[in-house]
Design a protein around this motif. Structure first.
Motif, PDB file in Angstrom:
ATOM      1  N   TYR A 161       0.770  -0.655   0.147  1.00  0.00           N
ATOM      2  CA  TYR A 161      -0.056  -0.019  -0.050  1.00  0.00           C
ATOM      3  C   TYR A 161       1.071   1.233   0.003  1.00  0.00           C
ATOM      4  O   TYR A 161       2.034   1.371   0.827  1.00  0.00           O
ATOM      5  N   GLU A 162       0.049   2.565  -0.929  1.00  0.00           N
ATOM      6  CA  GLU A 162       1.060   3.773  -0.412  1.00  0.00           C
ATOM      7  C   GLU A 162       0.446   4.309   0.672  1.00  0.00           C
ATOM      8  O   GLU A 162      -0.613   4.436   0.546  1.00  0.00           O
ATOM      9  N   VAL A 163       1.141   4.826   1.710  1.00  0.00           N
ATOM     10  CA  VAL A 163       0.519   5.978   2.764  1.00  0.00           C
ATOM     11  C   VAL A 163       0.964   7.086   2.231  1.00  0.00           C
ATOM     12  O   VAL A 163       1.996   7.639   2.100  1.00  0.00           O
ATOM     13  N   VAL A 164      -0.438   7.158   2.125  1.00  0.00           N
ATOM     14  CA  VAL A 164      -0.230   9.537   1.424  1.00  0.00           C
ATOM     15  C   VAL A 164       0.148   9.918   2.426  1.00  0.00           C
ATOM     16  O   VAL A 164       0.233  11.151   2.053  1.00  0.00           O
ATOM     17  N   GLY A 165      -0.607   9.666   3.108  1.00  0.00           N
ATOM     18  CA  GLY A 165      -0.876  10.704   4.870  1.00  0.00           C
ATOM     19  C   GLY A 165      -0.874  10.043   6.149  1.00  0.00           C
ATOM     20  O   GLY A 165      -1.403   8.865   5.971  1.00  0.00           O
ATOM     21  N   GLY A 224      -8.686  14.746  13.403  1.00  0.00           N
ATOM     22  CA  GLY A 224     -10.075  14.080  12.611  1.00  0.00           C
ATOM     23  C   GLY A 224      -9.754  15.792  11.765  1.00  0.00           C
ATOM     24  O   GLY A 224     -10.456  15.409  10.432  1.00  0.00           O
ATOM     25  N   VAL A 225      -9.678  17.145  12.124  1.00  0.00           N
ATOM     26  CA  VAL A 225      -8.740  17.954  11.469  1.00  0.00           C
ATOM     27  C   VAL A 225      -8.469  18.443  10.693  1.00  0.00           C
ATOM     28  O   VAL A 225      -8.610  18.257   9.153  1.00  0.00           O
ATOM     29  N   GLU A 232      -8.883  17.942   5.873  1.00  0.00           N
ATOM     30  CA  GLU A 232      -7.578  18.293   4.877  1.00  0.00           C
ATOM     31  C   GLU A 232      -6.993  17.265   4.202  1.00  0.00           C
ATOM     32  O   GLU A 232      -6.994  17.755   3.236  1.00  0.00           O
ATOM     33  N   MET A 233      -6.580  16.654   4.505  1.00  0.00           N
ATOM     34  CA  MET A 233      -5.132  15.834   3.748  1.00  0.00           C
ATOM     35  C   MET A 233      -6.160  14.889   3.123  1.00  0.00           C
ATOM     36  O   MET A 233      -6.135  14.834   1.547  1.00  0.00           O
ATOM     37  N   TYR A 234      -7.531  14.568   3.080  1.00  0.00           N
ATOM     38  CA  TYR A 234      -8.406  13.855   2.082  1.00  0.00           C
ATOM     39  C   TYR A 234      -8.650  14.463   1.175  1.00  0.00           C
ATOM     40  O   TYR A 234      -8.837  14.322  -0.298  1.00  0.00           O
ATOM     41  N   LYS A 235      -9.419  15.700   1.316  1.00  0.00           N
ATOM     42  CA  LYS A 235      -9.392  16.544   0.750  1.00  0.00           C
ATOM     43  C   LYS A 235      -8.072  16.677  -1.043  1.00  0.00           C
ATOM     44  O   LYS A 235      -8.598  17.641  -1.686  1.00  0.00           O
ATOM     45  N   THR A 236      -6.642  16.966  -0.754  1.00  0.00           N
ATOM     46  CA  THR A 236      -5.693  17.062  -0.909  1.00  0.00           C
ATOM     47  C   THR A 236      -5.252  15.967  -1.180  1.00  0.00           C
ATOM     48  O   THR A 236      -4.716  16.291  -2.543  1.00  0.00           O
ATOM     49  N   LEU A 237      -5.461  15.092  -0.494  1.00  0.00           N
ATOM     50  CA  LEU A 237      -4.927  13.831  -0.977  1.00  0.00           C
ATOM     51  C   LEU A 237      -5.592  12.641  -2.005  1.00  0.00           C
ATOM     52  O   LEU A 237      -4.634  12.065  -2.442  1.00  0.00           O
ATOM     53  N   THR A 290     -18.096  11.837   9.407  1.00  0.00           N
ATOM     54  CA  THR A 290     -19.285  12.793   8.853  1.00  0.00           C
ATOM     55  C   THR A 290     -19.367  13.288   7.740  1.00  0.00           C
ATOM     56  O   THR A 290     -19.440  13.831   6.430  1.00  0.00           O
ATOM     57  N   GLU A 291     -17.469  14.573   8.193  1.00  0.00           N
ATOM     58  CA  GLU A 291     -17.184  15.764   6.982  1.00  0.00           C
ATOM     59  C   GLU A 291     -16.584  14.912   5.845  1.00  0.00           C
ATOM     60  O   GLU A 291     -16.856  15.456   4.734  1.00  0.00           O
ATOM     61  N   ILE A 292     -16.349  13.816   6.307  1.00  0.00           N
ATOM     62  CA  ILE A 292     -15.234  13.326   4.707  1.00  0.00           C
ATOM     63  C   ILE A 292     -16.171  12.500   3.976  1.00  0.00           C
ATOM     64  O   ILE A 292     -15.997  12.805   2.690  1.00  0.00           O
ATOM     65  N   LEU A 293     -17.260  12.224   4.587  1.00  0.00           N
ATOM     66  CA  LEU A 293     -18.827  11.567   3.388  1.00  0.00           C
ATOM     67  C   LEU A 293     -19.374  12.613   2.545  1.00  0.00           C
ATOM     68  O   LEU A 293     -19.956  12.272   2.106  1.00  0.00           O
ATOM     69  N   LYS A 294     -19.245  13.714   4.321  1.00  0.00           N
ATOM     70  CA  LYS A 294     -20.031  14.812   2.912  1.00  0.00           C
ATOM     71  C   LYS A 294     -19.672  14.947   1.433  1.00  0.00           C
ATOM     72  O   LYS A 294     -20.063  16.005   0.942  1.00  0.00           O
TER      73      LYS A 294
END
Length: 118
Positions: A27-31, A36-37, A41-46, A67-71
């Motif tokens: 697996y490639e660990v990207v972040g 949670g904050v 942020e990382m989900y949105k950019t990576l 919840t925020e990531i799924l939104k």
């Protein structure tokens, strides 16, 4: 193709051991996020394909971050990690939309078997 994983975990030793287990198994660990904050942020950019999300963290816990990531991305693949005795929060995370969960402590092969489903 290596799957991109975002590891979200407040305990640094656990973050690093997850990173090690995942990388040595292709697996490639990207972040690496410690709350949670940072996770959002990382989900949105990576744009990871899989997120391993600890439930109990400071600043913002795993359920709020989920919840925020799924939104942001209703198709996100988030796998919750929790300590023993957090069944209520695990159930809550599945209702919110987590794809699976892993109870700590866990063995490497169990982690890999769970992730391989996604």
């Amino acid at each position: 193709m290596m799957k991109k994983v975002l590891v979200v975990e407040d305990a640094s030793f656990m973050r690093l051991s997850l990173k090690t287990m995942l990388e040595k198994n292709g697996y490639e660990v990207v972040g690496l996020a410690e709350n949670g904050v940072q996770a959002i942020e990382m989900y949105k950019t990576l744009s990871p394909e899989i997120v391993t999300m600890d439930i109990t963290m400071p600043v913002m816990d795993g359920l709020e971050a989920l919840t925020e990531i799924l939104k942001f991305d209703p198709n996100a693949t988030v796998i919750m990690l929790s300590a023993m005795g957090q069944e209520i929060k695990i159930r809550e995370s599945i209702v919110i939309g987590a794809k699976s969960f892993i109870v700590k402590p866990f063995k490497e092969d169990y982690l890999l078997k769970t992730l391989s489903k996604f």
